[in-house]
Write a protein that holds these residues in place. Structure first.
Motif, PDB file in Angstrom:
ATOM      1  N   LYS A  93      40.747  38.936  42.252  1.00 29.09           N
ATOM      2  CA  LYS A  93      40.852  39.893  41.184  1.00 29.09           C
ATOM      3  C   LYS A  93      41.328  39.124  39.761  1.00 29.09           C
ATOM      4  O   LYS A  93      41.907  38.712  39.631  1.00 29.09           O
ATOM      5  CB  LYS A  93      42.421  40.760  41.391  1.00 29.09           C
ATOM      6  CG  LYS A  93      41.990  41.771  42.470  1.00 29.09           C
ATOM      7  CD  LYS A  93      43.246  42.658  42.773  1.00 29.09           C
ATOM      8  CE  LYS A  93      43.142  43.286  43.896  1.00 29.09           C
ATOM      9  NZ  LYS A  93      44.378  43.973  44.544  1.00 29.09           N
ATOM     10  N   GLY A  94      40.447  39.826  38.803  1.00 27.19           N
ATOM     11  CA  GLY A  94      40.436  39.541  37.552  1.00 27.19           C
ATOM     12  C   GLY A  94      39.632  38.129  37.091  1.00 27.19           C
ATOM     13  O   GLY A  94      39.415  37.737  35.906  1.00 27.19           O
ATOM     14  N   MET A  95      38.927  37.414  38.046  1.00 23.07           N
ATOM     15  CA  MET A  95      38.120  36.257  37.647  1.00 23.07           C
ATOM     16  C   MET A  95      36.966  36.619  37.681  1.00 23.07           C
ATOM     17  O   MET A  95      36.301  37.200  38.381  1.00 23.07           O
ATOM     18  CB  MET A  95      38.561  35.260  38.552  1.00 23.07           C
ATOM     19  CG  MET A  95      37.728  33.987  38.037  1.00 23.07           C
ATOM     20  SD  MET A  95      38.013  32.405  39.229  1.00 23.07           S
ATOM     21  CE  MET A  95      39.629  32.240  39.234  1.00 23.07           C
TER      22      MET A  95
ATOM     23  N   ARG B 216      49.571  45.577  36.875  1.00 25.17           N
ATOM     24  CA  ARG B 216      49.516  44.342  37.391  1.00 25.17           C
ATOM     25  C   ARG B 216      50.525  43.393  37.139  1.00 25.17           C
ATOM     26  O   ARG B 216      50.863  43.228  36.026  1.00 25.17           O
ATOM     27  CB  ARG B 216      48.176  43.557  36.828  1.00 25.17           C
ATOM     28  CG  ARG B 216      47.150  44.290  37.511  1.00 25.17           C
ATOM     29  CD  ARG B 216      46.081  43.236  38.457  1.00 25.17           C
ATOM     30  NE  ARG B 216      44.844  43.680  38.891  1.00 25.17           N
ATOM     31  CZ  ARG B 216      43.591  43.510  38.758  1.00 25.17           C
ATOM     32  NH1 ARG B 216      43.465  42.394  37.918  1.00 25.17           N
ATOM     33  NH2 ARG B 216      42.831  44.053  39.429  1.00 25.17           N
ATOM     34  N   GLN B 242      47.491  52.587  40.493  1.00 26.31           N
ATOM     35  CA  GLN B 242      47.207  51.327  41.396  1.00 26.31           C
ATOM     36  C   GLN B 242      48.301  50.243  40.972  1.00 26.31           C
ATOM     37  O   GLN B 242      48.363  49.637  39.751  1.00 26.31           O
ATOM     38  CB  GLN B 242      45.833  50.695  41.100  1.00 26.31           C
ATOM     39  CG  GLN B 242      45.420  49.709  41.945  1.00 26.31           C
ATOM     40  CD  GLN B 242      44.245  48.951  41.224  1.00 26.31           C
ATOM     41  OE1 GLN B 242      43.603  49.339  40.514  1.00 26.31           O
ATOM     42  NE2 GLN B 242      43.757  47.849  41.857  1.00 26.31           N
ATOM     43  N   ASP B 244      49.798  46.428  41.633  1.00 25.69           N
ATOM     44  CA  ASP B 244      49.235  45.142  42.380  1.00 25.69           C
ATOM     45  C   ASP B 244      50.271  44.347  41.959  1.00 25.69           C
ATOM     46  O   ASP B 244      50.292  44.143  40.586  1.00 25.69           O
ATOM     47  CB  ASP B 244      48.103  45.058  42.056  1.00 25.69           C
ATOM     48  CG  ASP B 244      46.806  44.500  43.222  1.00 25.69           C
ATOM     49  OD1 ASP B 244      47.597  43.892  44.072  1.00 25.69           O
ATOM     50  OD2 ASP B 244      45.965  45.045  43.184  1.00 25.69           O
ATOM     51  N   GLU B 298      45.559  29.503  37.339  1.00 25.49           N
ATOM     52  CA  GLU B 298      43.877  29.916  37.140  1.00 25.49           C
ATOM     53  C   GLU B 298      44.014  31.527  37.894  1.00 25.49           C
ATOM     54  O   GLU B 298      43.483  32.435  37.278  1.00 25.49           O
ATOM     55  CB  GLU B 298      43.031  29.265  37.806  1.00 25.49           C
ATOM     56  CG  GLU B 298      41.437  29.609  37.452  1.00 25.49           C
ATOM     57  CD  GLU B 298      41.126  29.348  36.098  1.00 25.49           C
ATOM     58  OE1 GLU B 298      40.791  30.470  35.287  1.00 25.49           O
ATOM     59  OE2 GLU B 298      41.616  28.371  35.388  1.00 25.49           O
ATOM     60  N   ILE B 299      44.678  31.676  38.934  1.00 30.00           N
ATOM     61  CA  ILE B 299      44.761  32.644  39.736  1.00 30.00           C
ATOM     62  C   ILE B 299      45.382  33.820  39.261  1.00 30.00           C
ATOM     63  O   ILE B 299      45.204  34.984  38.878  1.00 30.00           O
ATOM     64  CB  ILE B 299      44.979  32.823  41.140  1.00 30.00           C
ATOM     65  CG1 ILE B 299      43.828  31.919  41.970  1.00 30.00           C
ATOM     66  CG2 ILE B 299      45.371  33.922  41.904  1.00 30.00           C
ATOM     67  CD1 ILE B 299      44.622  31.229  43.076  1.00 30.00           C
ATOM     68  N   GLY B 302      43.926  34.959  35.727  1.00 27.57           N
ATOM     69  CA  GLY B 302      43.015  35.973  35.882  1.00 27.57           C
ATOM     70  C   GLY B 302      43.388  37.352  36.165  1.00 27.57           C
ATOM     71  O   GLY B 302      43.028  38.610  35.807  1.00 27.57           O
ATOM     72  N   PHE B 303      44.356  37.393  37.300  1.00 28.26           N
ATOM     73  CA  PHE B 303      44.915  38.414  37.710  1.00 28.26           C
ATOM     74  C   PHE B 303      45.642  39.311  36.664  1.00 28.26           C
ATOM     75  O   PHE B 303      45.572  40.547  36.674  1.00 28.26           O
ATOM     76  CB  PHE B 303      46.065  38.144  38.512  1.00 28.26           C
ATOM     77  CG  PHE B 303      46.761  39.351  39.409  1.00 28.26           C
ATOM     78  CD1 PHE B 303      46.001  39.940  40.298  1.00 28.26           C
ATOM     79  CD2 PHE B 303      47.981  39.692  39.139  1.00 28.26           C
ATOM     80  CE1 PHE B 303      46.782  41.069  40.862  1.00 28.26           C
ATOM     81  CE2 PHE B 303      48.810  40.485  39.676  1.00 28.26           C
ATOM     82  CZ  PHE B 303      48.119  41.224  40.638  1.00 28.26           C
ATOM     83  N   LYS B 305      44.818  39.273  33.264  1.00 27.14           N
ATOM     84  CA  LYS B 305      43.927  39.122  32.155  1.00 27.14           C
ATOM     85  C   LYS B 305      43.813  40.736  31.747  1.00 27.14           C
ATOM     86  O   LYS B 305      43.457  41.445  32.418  1.00 27.14           O
ATOM     87  CB  LYS B 305      42.557  38.507  32.544  1.00 27.14           C
ATOM     88  CG  LYS B 305      41.702  38.239  31.166  1.00 27.14           C
ATOM     89  CD  LYS B 305      40.416  37.644  31.701  1.00 27.14           C
ATOM     90  CE  LYS B 305      40.022  38.193  32.765  1.00 27.14           C
ATOM     91  NZ  LYS B 305      38.791  38.408  33.702  1.00 27.14           N
TER      92      LYS B 305
END
Lengths: 243, 305
Positions: A93-95, B216, B242, B244, B298-299, B302-303, B305
């Motif tokens: 998710k998000g990448m 998120r 949503q 998460d 990184e994960i 991204g999550f 972002k």
């Protein structure tokens, strides 16, 4: 060069030990296109996971240019030049696709470079580059992006675990072309786990794994003709994924 | 401008210096700079602390920055900011609060932001919260947001709190008129012993109104988070919630999305998930040469972002 020496991998199911990989010896010829094939459940994917360090062997050695790497982590192996394309790649998710490609290549890729890798796996690149590698992509798309990341990484030894699994027929034809090009151009060693006759037809070297052992190995000319006779045709048919 | 101010401004508003367009910079409970423009008037409230921001009808492609900086320990303030966005306007509002607390006393900023978005107007609102400073004093922010969307109005709201705020209670309320649209995205990361709570009520009153609420979050260390978004459909509307969350260490996260329909043509959906970082994701990034720590970062980046 990558060599496996008497490699073993057992799992304990509580009652008894099961030999998933049972004493495998292979010297992967350098710079060649090697296909590992064999019946489902024979241990092919496990072998790939052992090489990449995702699973740890129970016994034996994995030699990379003469050095035993079997105690090394996945990261260390990746940095030593091993690459691995997942049979069922995870989603993030998000990448974005672009970010993933940048991580793979270890540098900021230009838009053109990034698109180049994507178009080689048949993805209309401009559309994909900023998309997220999440549930919005189909299984086939994620799979093709997975292959593109490995191309961007350009490892000295690339392992593809059933690249055809989860891909539709049309995409598969495209994939065969991609691997054909890779076979011709790649200077590194390419190891593909596959059931597909059209991919086997590209191999310089074929290894057949059944019941955790090597049933046969040799050049394509040596192995393929007998393979077709010995194993039922179903093992070479188009299939879905294998656990 | 001092270095601390610059760093806070960059963290909360992506600003390197005074912004272009209308702005109001509040520092340690005082005005540290203001500029109104022809279309955007910023006026000090007379009855209580805070400002009125009046955006003329039809104003397009203009922005307002209203950052709040607190660099003294022991400050506690309550601010009332009202935004009146005229019919047909299309504007960007960047708010945000940065607390640099190097003392041992609590610094607290509580803000009540009210948005009155006129017919057919469109507003994008970005709010970042950030805390730093070597002191032991707590950094506290409690934002309340009220949004009234008239017919055909659109509001995109993005709130971010990634680092350094010890305690937050966020309260958001929105009412939507006919064909109004609300997109709320909340991103949150807590660490240490931080506590964050977010309560949200979205009332979809008008026919054709829609709301999308995305939350998120990442909970690390011993931090705690509670989410309670509520979408109420009072007309023929659509809404999607949503939530998460990635949970790590000894963190605790509660997610309580609630949906209610008071109209037969209301379509409201909620999804909520809490889980660890997926092992295959870590593994995949390790096969690309990242260490586990790098892969985790990184994960998460991204999550959120």
């Amino acid at each position: 060069m990558l060599e496996l020496k008497d490699l073993k991998f057992d799992v304990d199911d509580g009652e008894r030990k099961l030999g998933i990989i049972d004493g495998v010896n292979i010297s992967f010829p350098e710079g060649k296109f090697i296909v590992i094939t064999g019946p489902n459940g024979g241990g092919k994917s496990t072998l790939a996971r052992l090489i990449m360090g995702i699973e740890k062997p129970t016994a034996g050695a994995i030699l990379l240019d003469g050095e035993d790497i079997s105690g090394k982590s996945v990261t260390e192996r990746a940095r030593a030049g091993l690459g691995y394309a997942f049979q069922q790649p995870p989603r993030f998710k998000g990448m974005t696709v672009r970010r993933l490609m940048n991580i793979a290549s270890g540098k900021e890729l230009s838009k053109d470079e990034c698109c180049g890798f994507l178009s080689r796996v048949g993805l209309c690149s401009a559309e994909y580059i900023n998309r997220e590698v999440d549930q919005s992509l189909s299984g086939g798309e994620v799979k093709r992006i997975e292959i593109a990341t490995l191309m961007a990484r350009n490892p000295s030894i690339a392992i593809f675990d059933e690249p055809e699994a989860g891909i539709d027929l049309w995409s598969f034809s495209m994939l065969v072309e991609t691997f054909k090009k890779m076979q011709k151009d790649s200077k590194g060693t390419v190891i593909i786990i596959s059931h597909q006759e059209r991919i086997m037809a590209l191999a310089d070297y074929v290894v057949v794994i059944a019941d955790g052992k090597i049933a046969k190995q040799g050049t394509r000319e040596e192995v393929l003709p007998t393979l077709m006779k010995e194993f039922s045709p179903s093992c070479c048919a188009m299939r879905g994924g294998e656990a | 401008m001092e270095k601390v101010d610059r760093e806070l401004l960059k963290a909360v508003a992506d600003l390197h210096d005074v912004p272009v367009g209308a702005y109001n910079i509040r520092k340690n409970s005082e005005s540290a700079g203001r500029k109104s423009t022809e279309n955007i008037q910023i006026i000090t409230k007379e009855d209580k602390p805070g400002i009125d921001i009046r955006i003329a009808p039809g104003t397009r492609n203009e922005s307002v920055h209203i950052p709040v900086l607190i660099t003294e320990s022991g400050i506690s303030e309550m601010v009332y900011n009202d935004f009146f966005i005229g019919e047909g306007a299309d504007v960007l509002i960047v708010a945000g609060c940065g607390i640099h607390n190097s003392g041992d006393q609590k610094s607290e900023h509580d803000g009540i932001h009210r948005f009155f978005v006129g017919k057919g107007a469109k507003v994008r609102y970005v709010e970042k919260h950030y805390g730093d400073g070597e002191g032991t004093g707590e950094r506290v922010m409690n934002p309340t947001t009220e949004i009234v969307l008239e017919d055909d109005a659109v509001c995109e709201m993005e709130t971010v709190q990634i680092k350094g705020v010890d305690s937050t209670v966020r309260v958001s309320r929105a009412t939507l008129g006919k064909n109004a649209k609300l997109i709320m995205t909340e991103r949150l990361m807590t660490h240490g012993k931080q506590i964050a709570r977010s309560d949200m009520v979205v009332e979809l009153n008008g026919e054709g109104s829609s709301a999308q609420i995305v939350s998120r979050s990442v909970g690390k260390d011993d931090s705690e988070q509670v989410f309670n978004p509520i979408a109420v459909g009072n007309g023929a509307c659509r809404a999607h919630i949503q939530c998460d969350s990635i949970i790590m260490d000894r963190a605790k996260i509660r997610s309580i999305p609630e949906i209610a329909a008071n109209h037969p043509e209301a379509q409201i959906v909620h999804e909520a998930a809490i889980g660890r970082i997926n092992g295959d994701q870590l593994l995949k990034l390790c096969t690309l040469g990242l260490t586990e720590e790098e892969a985790e970062k990184e994960i998460i980046d991204g999550f959120l972002k």
